[in-house]
Design a protein around this motif. Sequence first.
Motif, PDB file in Angstrom:
ATOM      1  N   ARG A 164       0.835  -1.211   0.000  1.00 30.85           N
ATOM      2  CA  ARG A 164       0.000   0.000   0.000  1.00 30.85           C
ATOM      3  C   ARG A 164       0.867   1.257   0.000  1.00 30.85           C
ATOM      4  O   ARG A 164       0.610   2.200  -0.732  1.00 30.85           O
ATOM      5  CB  ARG A 164      -0.933  -0.019   1.206  1.00 30.85           C
ATOM      6  N   GLU A 165       1.922   1.265   0.832  1.00 30.05           N
ATOM      7  CA  GLU A 165       2.824   2.426   0.891  1.00 30.05           C
ATOM      8  C   GLU A 165       3.692   2.549  -0.352  1.00 30.05           C
ATOM      9  O   GLU A 165       4.089   3.626  -0.743  1.00 30.05           O
ATOM     10  CB  GLU A 165       3.712   2.362   2.131  1.00 30.05           C
ATOM     11  N   ARG A 166       4.021   1.417  -0.961  1.00 31.62           N
ATOM     12  CA  ARG A 166       4.875   1.419  -2.152  1.00 31.62           C
ATOM     13  C   ARG A 166       4.123   1.898  -3.396  1.00 31.62           C
ATOM     14  O   ARG A 166       4.706   2.517  -4.280  1.00 31.62           O
ATOM     15  CB  ARG A 166       5.423   0.008  -2.369  1.00 31.62           C
ATOM     16  N   LEU A 167       2.819   1.633  -3.447  1.00 32.32           N
ATOM     17  CA  LEU A 167       2.037   1.931  -4.648  1.00 32.32           C
ATOM     18  C   LEU A 167       1.250   3.236  -4.594  1.00 32.32           C
ATOM     19  O   LEU A 167       0.983   3.833  -5.636  1.00 32.32           O
ATOM     20  CB  LEU A 167       1.038   0.798  -4.923  1.00 32.32           C
ATOM     21  N   PHE A 168       0.866   3.654  -3.386  1.00 31.73           N
ATOM     22  CA  PHE A 168      -0.071   4.764  -3.261  1.00 31.73           C
ATOM     23  C   PHE A 168       0.457   5.881  -2.370  1.00 31.73           C
ATOM     24  O   PHE A 168       1.093   5.626  -1.355  1.00 31.73           O
ATOM     25  CB  PHE A 168      -1.409   4.268  -2.701  1.00 31.73           C
ATOM     26  N   THR A 169       0.119   7.103  -2.762  1.00 32.68           N
ATOM     27  CA  THR A 169       0.476   8.260  -1.935  1.00 32.68           C
ATOM     28  C   THR A 169      -0.381   8.228  -0.669  1.00 32.68           C
ATOM     29  O   THR A 169      -1.391   7.517  -0.591  1.00 32.68           O
ATOM     30  CB  THR A 169       0.216   9.585  -2.682  1.00 32.68           C
ATOM     31  N   GLU A 170       0.011   9.031   0.295  1.00 40.03           N
ATOM     32  CA  GLU A 170      -0.731   9.081   1.556  1.00 40.03           C
ATOM     33  C   GLU A 170      -2.205   9.415   1.318  1.00 40.03           C
ATOM     34  O   GLU A 170      -3.099   8.816   1.925  1.00 40.03           O
ATOM     35  CB  GLU A 170      -0.095  10.102   2.495  1.00 40.03           C
ATOM     36  N   ALA A 171      -2.478  10.342   0.434  1.00 38.06           N
ATOM     37  CA  ALA A 171      -3.865  10.730   0.142  1.00 38.06           C
ATOM     38  C   ALA A 171      -4.658   9.598  -0.509  1.00 38.06           C
ATOM     39  O   ALA A 171      -5.864   9.472  -0.285  1.00 38.06           O
ATOM     40  CB  ALA A 171      -3.876  11.963  -0.758  1.00 38.06           C
ATOM     41  N   GLU A 172      -4.010   8.768  -1.298  1.00 38.25           N
ATOM     42  CA  GLU A 172      -4.706   7.673  -1.982  1.00 38.25           C
ATOM     43  C   GLU A 172      -4.989   6.495  -1.050  1.00 38.25           C
ATOM     44  O   GLU A 172      -5.987   5.790  -1.230  1.00 38.25           O
ATOM     45  CB  GLU A 172      -3.864   7.154  -3.156  1.00 38.25           C
ATOM     46  N   ARG A 173      -4.133   6.261  -0.081  1.00 35.97           N
ATOM     47  CA  ARG A 173      -4.176   5.038   0.747  1.00 35.97           C
ATOM     48  C   ARG A 173      -5.483   4.813   1.492  1.00 35.97           C
ATOM     49  O   ARG A 173      -5.826   3.665   1.773  1.00 35.97           O
ATOM     50  CB  ARG A 173      -3.036   5.045   1.764  1.00 35.97           C
ATOM     51  N   SER A 174      -6.208   5.847   1.829  1.00 31.24           N
ATOM     52  CA  SER A 174      -7.419   5.692   2.643  1.00 31.24           C
ATOM     53  C   SER A 174      -8.652   5.301   1.819  1.00 31.24           C
ATOM     54  O   SER A 174      -9.714   5.064   2.376  1.00 31.24           O
ATOM     55  CB  SER A 174      -7.699   6.985   3.403  1.00 31.24           C
ATOM     56  N   ARG A 175      -8.498   5.207   0.522  1.00 34.54           N
ATOM     57  CA  ARG A 175      -9.648   4.885  -0.335  1.00 34.54           C
ATOM     58  C   ARG A 175     -10.045   3.416  -0.195  1.00 34.54           C
ATOM     59  O   ARG A 175      -9.235   2.579   0.166  1.00 34.54           O
ATOM     60  CB  ARG A 175      -9.305   5.197  -1.781  1.00 34.54           C
ATOM     61  N   PRO A 176     -11.300   3.098  -0.523  1.00 33.81           N
ATOM     62  CA  PRO A 176     -11.751   1.699  -0.464  1.00 33.81           C
ATOM     63  C   PRO A 176     -11.074   0.840  -1.529  1.00 33.81           C
ATOM     64  O   PRO A 176     -10.523   1.365  -2.510  1.00 33.81           O
ATOM     65  CB  PRO A 176     -13.257   1.807  -0.692  1.00 33.81           C
ATOM     66  N   PRO A 177     -11.115  -0.485  -1.346  1.00 38.56           N
ATOM     67  CA  PRO A 177     -10.410  -1.398  -2.258  1.00 38.56           C
ATOM     68  C   PRO A 177     -10.721  -1.213  -3.741  1.00 38.56           C
ATOM     69  O   PRO A 177      -9.807  -1.242  -4.564  1.00 38.56           O
ATOM     70  CB  PRO A 177     -10.847  -2.787  -1.779  1.00 38.56           C
ATOM     71  N   ALA A 178     -11.973  -1.010  -4.109  1.00 35.61           N
ATOM     72  CA  ALA A 178     -12.306  -0.854  -5.536  1.00 35.61           C
ATOM     73  C   ALA A 178     -11.646   0.394  -6.108  1.00 35.61           C
ATOM     74  O   ALA A 178     -11.150   0.384  -7.242  1.00 35.61           O
ATOM     75  CB  ALA A 178     -13.817  -0.796  -5.738  1.00 35.61           C
ATOM     76  N   SER A 179     -11.612   1.458  -5.324  1.00 34.47           N
ATOM     77  CA  SER A 179     -10.980   2.700  -5.768  1.00 34.47           C
ATOM     78  C   SER A 179      -9.465   2.531  -5.873  1.00 34.47           C
ATOM     79  O   SER A 179      -8.839   3.026  -6.821  1.00 34.47           O
ATOM     80  CB  SER A 179     -11.330   3.828  -4.800  1.00 34.47           C
TER      81      SER A 179
END
Length: 116
Positions: A26-41
């Motif tokens: 999750r940390e390797r692929l997504f920025t901090e702002a993106e990480r809180s989104r649901p799985p489909a997003s």
Amino acid sequence: MIAGVGIDVVDIDRFEESLERTPAMRERLFTEAERSRPPASLAARFAAKEALAKALGAPTGMAWLDAEVVNEASGDPQFEIRGSVLARAEAIGVRSIHVSLSHDAGIASAVVVLES
């Protein structure tokens, strides 16, 4: 003029299982702002980053965090790029990036079109 096109699809359940099995992903692929989104997003955003990499010609050394999917006030997705992704986009003359995301029936998909 079209400078590149990319498309990608992701099985949402399989992607969610991968995130659960490997939390550091999750940390390797997504920025901090993106990480809180649901799985489909998240799956759709991963598909968008894959589609962007394909459109850019799959450059070596592209950093996942150098491409962030954000939403305009209208809700439309767009990319904010920096670092390695910005350098590659500038090198091939990209002036505009168009991205479309979708998720339905357990599948997330994205299409990216680069304009020069």
